[in-house]
Design an enzyme around this catalytic site. Structure first.
Site, PDB file in Angstrom:
ATOM      1  N   HIS A  95       0.853  -1.195   0.000  1.00 19.24           N
ATOM      2  CA  HIS A  95       0.000   0.000   0.000  1.00 19.24           C
ATOM      3  C   HIS A  95       0.889   1.246   0.000  1.00 19.24           C
ATOM      4  O   HIS A  95       1.964   1.253   0.601  1.00 19.24           O
ATOM      5  CB  HIS A  95      -0.913  -0.012   1.235  1.00 19.24           C
ATOM      6  CG  HIS A  95      -1.978   1.043   1.160  1.00 19.24           C
ATOM      7  ND1 HIS A  95      -1.719   2.363   1.456  1.00 19.24           N
ATOM      8  CD2 HIS A  95      -3.283   0.982   0.803  1.00 19.24           C
ATOM      9  CE1 HIS A  95      -2.830   3.067   1.282  1.00 19.24           C
ATOM     10  NE2 HIS A  95      -3.794   2.246   0.888  1.00 19.24           N
ATOM     11  N   GLU A 146      -4.035   2.604  -7.255  1.00 21.09           N
ATOM     12  CA  GLU A 146      -4.467   3.684  -6.363  1.00 21.09           C
ATOM     13  C   GLU A 146      -3.601   4.923  -6.578  1.00 21.09           C
ATOM     14  O   GLU A 146      -2.510   5.028  -5.999  1.00 21.09           O
ATOM     15  CB  GLU A 146      -4.334   3.253  -4.898  1.00 21.09           C
ATOM     16  CG  GLU A 146      -5.173   2.052  -4.530  1.00 21.09           C
ATOM     17  CD  GLU A 146      -5.436   2.007  -3.022  1.00 21.09           C
ATOM     18  OE1 GLU A 146      -6.601   2.062  -2.643  1.00 21.09           O
ATOM     19  OE2 GLU A 146      -4.467   1.945  -2.256  1.00 21.09           O
TER      20      GLU A 146
HETATM   21  P1  PGA Z   1      -9.668   6.029   0.639  1.00 15.82           P
HETATM   22  O1  PGA Z   1      -8.444   5.018   0.804  1.00 15.82           O
HETATM   23  O2  PGA Z   1     -10.841   5.228   0.131  1.00 15.82           O
HETATM   24  O3  PGA Z   1      -9.903   6.587   1.999  1.00 15.82           O
HETATM   25  O4  PGA Z   1      -9.245   7.066  -0.354  1.00 15.82           O
HETATM   26  C1  PGA Z   1      -8.183   4.039  -0.171  1.00 15.82           C
HETATM   27  C2  PGA Z   1      -6.962   3.248   0.198  1.00 15.82           C
HETATM   28  O5  PGA Z   1      -6.002   3.828   0.716  1.00 15.82           O
HETATM   29  O6  PGA Z   1      -6.909   2.018  -0.008  1.00 15.82           O
END
Ligand code: PGA
Length: 220
Positions: A95, A146
């Protein structure tokens, strides 16, 4: 209709009493059957949540948010694959918050992937760009795309761009691609409706059982 993966990442949130309340509210709802729902919970809650899922026959899979790159042994503070497998069958790796706050390198991400793969865990590996995709040692897994600017900001990415990146990832790998970054019940379908997106990774909206359930319903 395609089968979607809808994963909630609780990050470093919730103590046992809060998690229990979340589970109680969540389990009062009906869920669509064609979505795989996963919760990535803190290590301290895995035992309690896995017991709750079993006893209540909840249609939810459980995962850890990180994993040790080593087997069991003298690695103070680490949680290894065998320890995770006692409670869940998913793991989140790489992540962006781990890459930036804990200096997790592509090499470390790959070590963790290899370890989790050998143990037979389902892996969701997070990337923020195509360069990180190129550096992955294994390409037949679930890749959560992401974009950094979209995480926790309320500024979800333009789905057109998401679709372009997802196509690129699919051209280069045999991965399933999910999108993460400010996904909420209102915008989720813009992503899950894309041909090359197989689900979503949800942070803040997964902390509220009712929003998470609406998000799941709106996604399918
Ligand atoms: P968020 O986080 O939905 O709060 O933007 C997503 C993530 O970090 O996996």
């Amino acid at each position: 209709m395609k089968n979607l993966l809808i994963a909630g990442n609780w990050k470093s949130n919730m103590v046992k009493s809060e998690a229990r309340q979340w589970l109680e509210e969540f389990s009062e709802q009906d869920f669509p059957e064609n979505a795989e729902i996963v919760i990535f919970a803190p290590f301290t809650l895995l035992d309690m949540i896995s017991a709750y899922i079993k006893v209540n026959d909840l249609p939810v899979r459980l995962g850890a948010q990180d994993i040790s790159p080593f087997e069991k042994g003298a690695y103070t503070g680490e949680i290894n694959v065998e320890q995770i497998k006692e409670f869940g069958d998913y793991v989140l790796i790489g992540h962006s918050e781990r890459r930036s706050n804990f200096s997790e390198s592509d090499e470390m991400v790959n070590k963790k992937i290899e370890m989790a793969k050998a143990a037979g865990l389902n892996i969701v590996v997070c990337v923020s760009n195509l360069d990180q995709v190129n550096k992955l040692s294994s390409r037949d897994l679930v890749i959560a795309y992401e974009p950094i600017d979209a995480i926790g900001t309320g500024n979800a990415e333009d789905p057109k761009h998401t679709s372009e990146i997802a196509s690129e990832i699919k051209n280069q790998t045999s991965a399933s691609v999910i999108y993460g970054g400010s996904v909420n019940p209102e915008n989720v379908k813009k992503y899950t409706g894309l041909e090359n997106i197989n689900g979503v990774l949800v942070g803040s909206e997964s902390l509220h059982p009712r929003s998470f359930v609406s998000l799941i319903r709106n996604a399918v």
